[in-house]
Design an enzyme around this catalytic site. Structure first.
Site, PDB file in Angstrom:
ATOM      1  N   SER A 167       0.865  -1.170   0.000  1.00 37.40           N
ATOM      2  CA  SER A 167       0.000   0.000   0.000  1.00 37.40           C
ATOM      3  C   SER A 167       0.909   1.231   0.000  1.00 37.40           C
ATOM      4  CB  SER A 167      -0.894   0.011   1.245  1.00 37.40           C
ATOM      5  OG  SER A 167      -1.361   1.327   1.454  1.00 37.40           O
ATOM      6  N   GLY A 173     -12.836   4.746   6.355  1.00 35.24           N
ATOM      7  CA  GLY A 173     -13.757   4.970   7.475  1.00 35.24           C
ATOM      8  C   GLY A 173     -14.778   6.059   7.209  1.00 35.24           C
ATOM      9  N   ALA A 174     -14.868   6.513   5.956  1.00 30.23           N
ATOM     10  CA  ALA A 174     -15.798   7.606   5.643  1.00 30.23           C
ATOM     11  C   ALA A 174     -17.139   7.080   5.150  1.00 30.23           C
ATOM     12  CB  ALA A 174     -15.184   8.541   4.606  1.00 30.23           C
ATOM     13  N   GLY A 175     -17.292   5.773   5.056  1.00 27.38           N
ATOM     14  CA  GLY A 175     -18.549   5.216   4.546  1.00 27.38           C
ATOM     15  C   GLY A 175     -18.584   5.181   3.031  1.00 27.38           C
ATOM     16  N   LEU A 176     -17.402   5.277   2.382  1.00 30.01           N
ATOM     17  CA  LEU A 176     -17.350   5.277   0.910  1.00 30.01           C
ATOM     18  C   LEU A 176     -16.837   3.949   0.375  1.00 30.01           C
ATOM     19  CD1 LEU A 176     -15.910   8.846   0.306  1.00 30.01           C
ATOM     20  CD2 LEU A 176     -18.281   8.099   0.335  1.00 30.01           C
ATOM     21  N   SER A 180     -13.045  -0.478   1.465  1.00 30.72           N
ATOM     22  CA  SER A 180     -12.777  -1.917   1.588  1.00 30.72           C
ATOM     23  C   SER A 180     -13.261  -2.683   0.353  1.00 30.72           C
ATOM     24  CB  SER A 180     -13.416  -2.484   2.856  1.00 30.72           C
ATOM     25  OG  SER A 180     -14.756  -2.073   2.948  1.00 30.72           O
ATOM     26  N   GLU A 190     -15.038 -10.752   2.932  1.00 25.27           N
ATOM     27  CA  GLU A 190     -15.350  -9.934   4.099  1.00 25.27           C
ATOM     28  C   GLU A 190     -16.048 -10.769   5.180  1.00 25.27           C
ATOM     29  OE1 GLU A 190     -16.724  -5.364   4.620  1.00 25.27           O
ATOM     30  OE2 GLU A 190     -15.919  -6.034   2.726  1.00 25.27           O
ATOM     31  N   ASP A 204     -21.937  -2.793  -1.766  1.00 24.63           N
ATOM     32  CA  ASP A 204     -20.679  -2.091  -2.009  1.00 24.63           C
ATOM     33  C   ASP A 204     -19.901  -2.746  -3.148  1.00 24.63           C
ATOM     34  OD1 ASP A 204     -21.569  -0.793   0.202  1.00 24.63           O
ATOM     35  OD2 ASP A 204     -20.046  -1.588   1.558  1.00 24.63           O
TER      36      ASP A 204
END
Ligand code: GLA
Length: 375
Positions: free
Chosen positions: A59, A111-114, A117, A149, A161
């Site tokens: 990454s 962690g923004a809900g976008l 993952s 997941e 998602d």
């Protein structure tokens, strides 16, 4: 003379994040969702490395590398788990995977809900499918990413998602029926309005377990409903009348969760009408109703995002706002008259700073294509 098929050695892939206009926490209840892929994305560069089983995954955004052995994939923690989960699921479906190196970088806030993952899972699965000619269909890539997941990370997520990341189409929402995965592309005609995301910078540590709890509560609701109405298979089949008929035999919390899901499914259908008729006030009202349901009945909001939503709604030019994604932090999605966007975002950042001493993160939404090869 036989010509050997050319082997792909190198490949670059783009995998987008996603928004969701309406239909939150409906996917794992066989319901309706209205997501779209967005311009914030992950870019992967893959190379075969000639090893039968050694993989190096870097990454660049985090400055971290994971060394993975295809013969010994172990659950760990953090982003590494998504990688190992996808590799495990790919191996289950195809023995053709070999050693590779991949670097990826991302401008999707974590962690923004976008759904950074899902971008990680689907970008990896999509790239390796091409690099090693695994022959998996888009639907198989979606499902295996979701199962990674479930089986490795431990979040019992729905399919929205991964579906949005793989199937997204520029300037369109995807109307997805999570019962049978039938889907339709809906033009994202928002007239003189724009979508504005405001990241709260908050991600509660218990989000994953609370998400799984909500899912379990919905299942409990279905089990209780089925005692009286055996024809109900999921909350998709239930109505407010069914719930009311159960008055005494259903705990109030479970009833509230079920009611929210039933109403949210109806809102997705109403949103289609508003989009078709260019009724932005109507669409904004649906977003705000969804927020109230998520805050009061489904109870997945938090004070920071409630503040962003309430403050936005007090500004002229904001037609609707709600928490978006799994909840317990993340971001708000705002429907704003285009000429007011800049002003609203500045005023929201100021108000948030004054009340919480934190910076909100405004993000412009561009609706993009799904995962793809890039040159
Ligand atoms: C997360 C999950 C999705 C969906 C949303 C809530 O993003 O991964 O499957 O349930 O929360 O709508």
């Amino acid at each position: 003379m036989s010509v050997s098929p050319s082997i792909i050695n190198h490949l670059s892939v783009v995998a987008p994040g996603r928004i969701n206009l309406l239909g939150e926490h409906t996917d794992y209840n066989e319901g309706l969702v209205l997501p779209a892929a967005i311009g914030q994305q992950m870019v992967f560069t893959f190379d075969r490395n000639g090893s039968p089983d050694q993989c190096r995954i870097t990454s660049t955004s985090l400055g971290k590398t994971l060394q993975a052995d295809l013969g010994h994939l172990q659950p760990s923690s953090g982003w590494e788990n998504y990688i190992s989960g996808v590799l495990r699921e790919l191996l289950k479906r195809s023995g053709k995977l070999e050693g590779f190196d991949v670097d990826f970088k991302s401008d999707i806030p974590v962690g923004a809900g976008l759904s950074s993952s899902a971008a990680l899972e689907c970008g990896l699965a999509f790239g390796l499918n091409i690099l090693f000619e695994l022959g998996l269909s888009p639907l198989e890539l979606i499902r295996l990413s979701q199962e990674a997941e479930h089986n490795f990370v431990g979040t019992q997520c729905g399919i929205m998602d991964q579906f949005a990341c793989v199937m997204g189409r520029k300037n369109h929402f995807i109307l997805l029926d999570c019962r049978d995965l039938q889907h339709r592309y809906i033009p994202a005609n928002l007239g003189n309005c724009s979508l504005l995301l405001m990241g709260s910078g908050i991600k509660h540590a218990l989000a994953e377990s609370a998400y799984n709890d909500r899912r379990a509560e919905c299942q409990r609701g279905v089990a209780l409903l089925r005692e009286t109405f055996p024809e109900i298979r999921s909350l998709r089949d239930a109505t407010g009348e069914h719930l009311n008929a159960l008055t005494d035999s259903i705990p109030n919390t479970i009833k509230k969760r079920c009611l929210y899901v039933i109403e949210e499914n109806a809102r997705v259908l109403q949103a289609l009408q508003t989009l078709e008729h260019g009724d932005m006030e109507g669409l904004g009202a649906l977003l705000s109703q969804s927020h109230r349901g998520l805050r009061d009945d489904y109870q997945v909001s938090c004070p920071e995002v409630d503040f962003l939503v309430d403050t936005a709604l007090s500004f002229p030019g904001v037609l609707g706002a709600r928490i978006m994604g799994g909840g317990f932090g993340g971001c708000s999605l705002n429907l704003v008259r285009s000429e007011a966007v800049e002003w609203v975002q500045t005023a929201l950042c100021k108000a948030y700073r004054e009340s919480f001493g934190r910076e909100a993160e405004p993000l412009e939404v561009r609706i993009s294509d799904g995962v793809r090869v890039c040159s």
